[in-house]
Design a protein around this motif. Structure first.
Motif, PDB file in Angstrom:
ATOM      1  N   LYS A  13     -38.673   8.179 -44.334  1.00  0.00           N
ATOM      2  CA  LYS A  13     -37.552   8.770 -45.072  1.00  0.00           C
ATOM      3  C   LYS A  13     -36.391   9.167 -44.161  1.00  0.00           C
ATOM      4  CE  LYS A  13     -39.169   8.922 -49.366  1.00  0.00           C
ATOM      5  NZ  LYS A  13     -38.469   8.346 -50.525  1.00  0.00           N
ATOM      6  N   ILE A  14     -36.186   8.433 -43.083  1.00  0.00           N
ATOM      7  CA  ILE A  14     -35.036   8.766 -42.248  1.00  0.00           C
ATOM      8  C   ILE A  14     -33.758   8.522 -43.040  1.00  0.00           C
ATOM      9  CG2 ILE A  14     -36.274   8.153 -40.130  1.00  0.00           C
ATOM     10  CD1 ILE A  14     -34.551   5.589 -40.033  1.00  0.00           C
ATOM     11  N   ALA A  15     -32.769   9.346 -42.782  1.00  0.00           N
ATOM     12  CA  ALA A  15     -31.464   9.147 -43.414  1.00  0.00           C
ATOM     13  C   ALA A  15     -30.667   8.142 -42.586  1.00  0.00           C
ATOM     14  CB  ALA A  15     -30.718  10.467 -43.509  1.00  0.00           C
ATOM     15  N   ILE A  16     -29.913   7.292 -43.268  1.00  0.00           N
ATOM     16  CA  ILE A  16     -29.033   6.341 -42.584  1.00  0.00           C
ATOM     17  C   ILE A  16     -27.653   6.391 -43.228  1.00  0.00           C
ATOM     18  CG2 ILE A  16     -30.944   4.815 -41.940  1.00  0.00           C
ATOM     19  CD1 ILE A  16     -30.061   2.922 -44.184  1.00  0.00           C
ATOM     20  N   LYS A  17     -26.669   5.945 -42.480  1.00  0.00           N
ATOM     21  CA  LYS A  17     -25.324   5.827 -43.027  1.00  0.00           C
ATOM     22  C   LYS A  17     -25.247   4.658 -43.993  1.00  0.00           C
ATOM     23  CE  LYS A  17     -20.839   6.731 -43.175  1.00  0.00           C
ATOM     24  NZ  LYS A  17     -20.316   7.996 -43.752  1.00  0.00           N
ATOM     25  N   GLY A  18     -25.931   3.560 -43.626  1.00  0.00           N
ATOM     26  CA  GLY A  18     -25.916   2.403 -44.503  1.00  0.00           C
ATOM     27  C   GLY A  18     -26.694   1.248 -43.907  1.00  0.00           C
ATOM     28  N   ALA A  19     -26.634   0.117 -44.619  1.00  0.00           N
ATOM     29  CA  ALA A  19     -27.348  -1.086 -44.193  1.00  0.00           C
ATOM     30  C   ALA A  19     -26.409  -2.274 -44.257  1.00  0.00           C
ATOM     31  CB  ALA A  19     -28.565  -1.331 -45.074  1.00  0.00           C
ATOM     32  N   ALA A  20     -26.483  -3.133 -43.241  1.00  0.00           N
ATOM     33  CA  ALA A  20     -25.743  -4.390 -43.217  1.00  0.00           C
ATOM     34  C   ALA A  20     -26.723  -5.519 -43.499  1.00  0.00           C
ATOM     35  CB  ALA A  20     -25.067  -4.584 -41.857  1.00  0.00           C
ATOM     36  N   TRP A  21     -26.462  -6.301 -44.515  1.00  0.00           N
ATOM     37  CA  TRP A  21     -27.380  -7.328 -45.004  1.00  0.00           C
ATOM     38  C   TRP A  21     -26.734  -8.702 -44.841  1.00  0.00           C
ATOM     39  CZ3 TRP A  21     -32.218  -8.212 -46.300  1.00  0.00           C
ATOM     40  CH2 TRP A  21     -32.562  -9.219 -47.195  1.00  0.00           C
ATOM     41  N   TYR A  22     -27.347  -9.560 -44.027  1.00  0.00           N
ATOM     42  CA  TYR A  22     -26.851 -10.926 -43.832  1.00  0.00           C
ATOM     43  C   TYR A  22     -28.011 -11.866 -44.129  1.00  0.00           C
ATOM     44  CZ  TYR A  22     -24.122 -14.731 -41.677  1.00  0.00           C
ATOM     45  OH  TYR A  22     -23.406 -15.894 -41.442  1.00  0.00           O
ATOM     46  N   GLN A  23     -28.049 -12.350 -45.365  1.00  0.00           N
ATOM     47  CA  GLN A  23     -29.147 -13.194 -45.832  1.00  0.00           C
ATOM     48  C   GLN A  23     -28.668 -13.951 -47.061  1.00  0.00           C
ATOM     49  OE1 GLN A  23     -31.066 -13.039 -48.803  1.00  0.00           O
ATOM     50  NE2 GLN A  23     -32.629 -14.500 -48.164  1.00  0.00           N
ATOM     51  N   GLY A  24     -29.328 -15.032 -47.362  1.00  0.00           N
ATOM     52  CA  GLY A  24     -28.996 -15.782 -48.571  1.00  0.00           C
ATOM     53  C   GLY A  24     -29.186 -17.267 -48.420  1.00  0.00           C
ATOM     54  N   LEU A  63     -32.837  -4.691 -54.195  1.00  0.00           N
ATOM     55  CA  LEU A  63     -32.894  -4.385 -52.762  1.00  0.00           C
ATOM     56  C   LEU A  63     -32.146  -3.088 -52.477  1.00  0.00           C
ATOM     57  CD1 LEU A  63     -33.682  -5.868 -49.907  1.00  0.00           C
ATOM     58  CD2 LEU A  63     -31.210  -6.128 -49.771  1.00  0.00           C
ATOM     59  N   PHE A  64     -30.926  -2.985 -53.008  1.00  0.00           N
ATOM     60  CA  PHE A  64     -30.135  -1.767 -52.814  1.00  0.00           C
ATOM     61  C   PHE A  64     -30.878  -0.550 -53.353  1.00  0.00           C
ATOM     62  CE2 PHE A  64     -25.946  -4.370 -53.363  1.00  0.00           C
ATOM     63  CZ  PHE A  64     -26.199  -5.026 -52.170  1.00  0.00           C
ATOM     64  N   ALA A  65     -31.406  -0.670 -54.566  1.00  0.00           N
ATOM     65  CA  ALA A  65     -32.072   0.476 -55.203  1.00  0.00           C
ATOM     66  C   ALA A  65     -33.297   0.910 -54.412  1.00  0.00           C
ATOM     67  CB  ALA A  65     -32.463   0.113 -56.642  1.00  0.00           C
ATOM     68  N   GLY A  66     -34.081  -0.052 -53.955  1.00  0.00           N
ATOM     69  CA  GLY A  66     -35.294   0.292 -53.219  1.00  0.00           C
ATOM     70  C   GLY A  66     -34.993   0.938 -51.884  1.00  0.00           C
ATOM     71  N   TRP A  67     -34.011   0.422 -51.181  1.00  0.00           N
ATOM     72  CA  TRP A  67     -33.681   0.992 -49.878  1.00  0.00           C
ATOM     73  C   TRP A  67     -33.059   2.371 -50.019  1.00  0.00           C
ATOM     74  CZ3 TRP A  67     -31.729  -3.390 -46.124  1.00  0.00           C
ATOM     75  CH2 TRP A  67     -32.778  -4.293 -45.935  1.00  0.00           C
ATOM     76  N   ARG A  68     -32.260   2.578 -51.054  1.00  0.00           N
ATOM     77  CA  ARG A  68     -31.693   3.922 -51.252  1.00  0.00           C
ATOM     78  C   ARG A  68     -32.774   4.922 -51.643  1.00  0.00           C
ATOM     79  NH1 ARG A  68     -26.619   1.271 -53.921  1.00  0.00           N
ATOM     80  NH2 ARG A  68     -25.107   1.399 -52.215  1.00  0.00           N
ATOM     81  N   ALA A  69     -33.790   4.475 -52.358  1.00  0.00           N
ATOM     82  CA  ALA A  69     -34.902   5.376 -52.684  1.00  0.00           C
ATOM     83  C   ALA A  69     -35.596   5.832 -51.410  1.00  0.00           C
ATOM     84  CB  ALA A  69     -35.887   4.674 -53.612  1.00  0.00           C
ATOM     85  N   GLN A  70     -35.592   4.996 -50.380  1.00  0.00           N
ATOM     86  CA  GLN A  70     -36.246   5.347 -49.122  1.00  0.00           C
ATOM     87  C   GLN A  70     -35.319   6.117 -48.192  1.00  0.00           C
ATOM     88  OE1 GLN A  70     -38.159   2.074 -47.119  1.00  0.00           O
ATOM     89  NE2 GLN A  70     -38.430   3.192 -45.203  1.00  0.00           N
ATOM     90  N   PHE A  71     -34.085   5.672 -48.053  1.00  0.00           N
ATOM     91  CA  PHE A  71     -33.190   6.218 -47.024  1.00  0.00           C
ATOM     92  C   PHE A  71     -32.141   7.189 -47.545  1.00  0.00           C
ATOM     93  CE2 PHE A  71     -34.252   1.847 -45.398  1.00  0.00           C
ATOM     94  CZ  PHE A  71     -35.151   2.282 -44.440  1.00  0.00           C
ATOM     95  N   GLY A  72     -32.081   7.368 -48.861  1.00  0.00           N
ATOM     96  CA  GLY A  72     -31.128   8.320 -49.421  1.00  0.00           C
ATOM     97  C   GLY A  72     -30.044   7.632 -50.229  1.00  0.00           C
ATOM     98  N   PRO A  73     -29.564   8.300 -51.287  1.00  0.00           N
ATOM     99  CA  PRO A  73     -28.556   7.694 -52.168  1.00  0.00           C
ATOM    100  C   PRO A  73     -27.213   7.481 -51.493  1.00  0.00           C
ATOM    101  CG  PRO A  73     -28.889  10.011 -52.711  1.00  0.00           C
ATOM    102  CD  PRO A  73     -29.943   9.655 -51.714  1.00  0.00           C
ATOM    103  N   GLN A  74     -26.988   8.129 -50.343  1.00  0.00           N
ATOM    104  CA  GLN A  74     -25.709   8.008 -49.652  1.00  0.00           C
ATOM    105  C   GLN A  74     -25.543   6.671 -48.929  1.00  0.00           C
ATOM    106  OE1 GLN A  74     -28.313   9.701 -48.353  1.00  0.00           O
ATOM    107  NE2 GLN A  74     -28.570   8.424 -46.532  1.00  0.00           N
ATOM    108  N   ALA A  75     -26.624   5.902 -48.789  1.00  0.00           N
ATOM    109  CA  ALA A  75     -26.590   4.698 -47.957  1.00  0.00           C
ATOM    110  C   ALA A  75     -25.631   3.657 -48.519  1.00  0.00           C
ATOM    111  CB  ALA A  75     -27.989   4.115 -47.825  1.00  0.00           C
TER     112      ALA A  75
END
Length: 631
Positions: free
Chosen positions: A418-429, A445-457
């Motif tokens: 549950k570490i807090a992060i500023k955000g995530a950079a995603w390069y895939q597709g 993907l966004f919803a799951g990662w925000r559930a882990q790292f915080g809604p601010q991500a």
């Protein structure tokens, strides 16, 4: 205040005799704490144990649950380059912690591409030393269920030529630009896997929402009984094969195919005289008959097939025994006595290759039937093959090594806790091109990662670079163009996401373009909230259509031409699309009408488009499709 300090010291002393608390793996020396967010340190100790933590001069306490897990919570802190330590029960657990912004970088090979392989690598790597830029590299492992630990130990490290060289180039250059602009500590976590599909990075909850409970139950079954899972998935695979071949069942009736001797155990590309030597893509049946005694059949065995590039569906005596996607994993399939018989036993392997070299990547000595630790029947010769009459790619298992539901999240994201992060950079597709529902996968993907790292991500999405066949002389349908539009739509549907296009940075003949320096600059701009050019609307204006853009600075201009290229006017179907003459002015582009019906505008809608429309910061317009309003 004094009494609280005494009680805190007493608590620390009382727990000193218990098992020493252990921090979760994301917290090592030299880590970066996310500024302005509640600070949570997770870890483990004996069940029911009291854990006392000290971060600098701030104290916190927690009691472990029945599984020995604890969470210590501290107040948010502003950015600071002054190192601070964390102590647990009086013993220092993590030193030299800084406070700043933390970014997670993830995706497939273009995010994974190392700085030492990117543009201007010598100068960038050798000039990279920065004690306030910290890097964390996550090792590549998968799991069918979320794990608390990574596949091997990890550690935060300051940026140096030794740590930056093998680190993600896009991630490093984004972090370096953020350090330069914000002048605060920056932490960059890199967790990518080349060739991975988006669904491999979903949380279990997101996976269930998209793929349903049946697939998640099958994934859970694989965790406890791989053979049972393979047998159940075999029903899906065989139904697919029968539907593509008019009911053919070669795993039950091997004689229904025409067989040729396998020239050698190795890459199909080296099978001189075979059609596979010039085109190794597709599905190939591999057959081997092995004769067993009654005692051998009654003992059961383990089938070793070596490494197959890249996917196999394996049957023994008509029963599914294994399905693996991997470029480097040995195929080891358990065969219980009920799957074997005295006399001839048929091994049938449907091997599928999707890219370049295919077939065995290991030698003949890796193929065998093993009975315990001492008895072994070599299977390195006697194989025959038959090219399957299917062109489609077979269905993938929920535990697939490169595209299984959440298998990379479970071992490469979940242990971050549950570490807090500023955000995530995603390069895939790239690996999802041609597969419907990509924008849904990004949403989850966004919803799951925000559930882990915080809604601010904040979520930054890199729109795919140009790559593929020579640019077309007429508009075409493009899987890459469609996926870029899915990326754009997913960002539009999210309140805290940004699209960063790489559509002008690609190399037509190389899926891994080297210019991650400029990509990192653009990611850093988006990370700081700077608006980048994005299409807003397409509306009728006289006989033409005006396309308006947001995020434009310094006006739009066409490079090396009288006007922008790559615009299309389209009706309802592909055959109606045609190039449009365009003129750039301010923050809009006017497309000249041609007297034909038009309901849509497309821009740079090709695998490898040539583009020349940029704003005053040399930032390009992304590829897009817009409906024309005012019909």
């Amino acid at each position: 205040m004094i009494r609280a300090a005494v009680l805190f010291a007493a608590l620390a002393s009382s727990t000193a005799l218990s098992a020493a608390p252990v921090l979760s793996p994301a917290w090592t020396d030299h880590a970066v704490i996310q500024r302005d967010q509640p600070i949570v340190f997770e870890g483990t100790a004996a069940p029911g144990e009291n854990v006392a933590g000290t971060l600098g001069s701030e104290n916190a306490t927690a009691t472990t649950d029945a599984k020995g897990r604890f969470s210590l919570r501290f107040a948010p802190r502003p950015a600071s380059a002054e190192p601070v330590s964390l102590a647990l029960n009086g013993a220092v657990a993590a030193r030299d912690l800084l406070v700043g912004d933390v970014w997670l970088c993830s995706g497939q090979s273009n995010m994974e591409m190392q700085t030492e392989r990117s543009l201007n690598s010598w100068g960038e790597v050798n000039g990279s030393a920065d004690p306030q830029l910290r890097l964390l590299q996550v090792p590549k492992f998968t799991s069918a269920a979320p794990q608390a630990q990574f596949g091997k130990p990890i550690a935060w490290n300051a940026a140096t030529p030794e740590t930056v060289g093998p680190f993600s180039a896009a991630c490093y250059h984004m972090a370096k630009n953020l350090r330069r602009s914000l002048k605060i500590p920056i932490g960059a976590i890199h967790s990518s896997w080349g060739g991975s599909q988006a669904r491999a990075w979903l949380t279990p909850e997101s996976g269930a929402r998209i793929y349903g409970q049946a697939d998640m139950d099958l994934l859970r079954l694989f965790s406890s009984d791989e053979l049972a899972a393979a047998t159940r998935f075999g029903q899906t695979w065989t139904a697919w094969y029968k539907s593509k071949t008019g009911g053919s069942t070669p795993w039950l009736k091997p004689a229904s195919l025409t067989w040729q001797p396998v020239p050698q155990i190795g890459y199909w590309n080296k099978w001189a005289g075979s059609p596979l030597a010039s085109n190794a893509k597709g599905t190939v049946w591999l057959r081997r008959t092995v004769t067993l005694t009654r005692d051998q059949a009654a003992a059961g065995a383990v089938l070793s097939l070596g490494i197959i590039d890249d996917l196999d569906m394996t049957f023994v005596n008509g029963k599914a025994v294994g399905n693996t996607f991997s470029w480097d994993k040995e195929r080891l399939y358990r065969l219980p006595p009920s799957y074997l018989k005295a006399g001839p036993n048929e091994i049938m392997v449907a091997a599928t290759n999707s890219w370049e070299n295919g077939g065995w990547t290991t030698g003949a000595d890796s193929l065998a039937l093993n009975f315990g630790a001492t008895t072994r029947i070599p299977l390195g010769d006697g194989w025959t093959y038959s090219i399957a009459p299917v062109s489609d790619y077979p269905p993938r298992t929920p535990w697939d090594g490169i595209a299984g539901i959440g298998v990379m999240h479970n071992r490469m994201i979940a242990p971050l806790g549950k570490i807090a992060i500023k955000g995530a950079a995603w390069y895939q597709g790239e690996s999802d091109v041609g597969q419907p529902g990509y924008r849904d996968r990004l949403r989850e993907l966004f919803a799951g990662w925000r559930a882990q790292f915080g809604p601010q991500a904040q979520m930054l999405v890199v729109q795919l670079a140009n790559y593929g066949p020579a640019p077309h002389t007429a508009p075409v349908n493009s899987g890459w163009g469609a996926l870029r539009e899915d990326q754009r739509q997913a960002v539009l549907a999210d309140r805290n996401a940004a699209l960063v296009t790489a559509i002008d940075l690609g190399e037509r003949t190389d899926i891994h373009p080297a210019n991650k320096v400029e990509l990192g600059r653009r990611l850093a701009l988006a990370a700081q909230g700077e608006a980048l050019p994005q299409p807003l609307s397409a509306t009728r204006e006289g006989d033409g259509v005006r396309v308006r853009f947001s995020g434009v600075s310094g006006g739009l201009s066409a490079w090396s031409a009288a006007g922008p290229i790559g615009f299309e006017l389209c009706g309802p179907d592909q055959t109606s699309c045609r190039w449009a003459q365009a003129t750039a002015s301010g923050d809009s582009v006017l497309l000249a009408g041609d007297g034909k019906p038009a309901t849509r505008v497309r821009y740079a809608f090709a695998d490898s488009p040539v583009v020349n429309l940029n704003d005053g910061r040399a930032l390009p317009v992304p590829g897009f499709e817009l409906a024309i309003s005012g019909q």
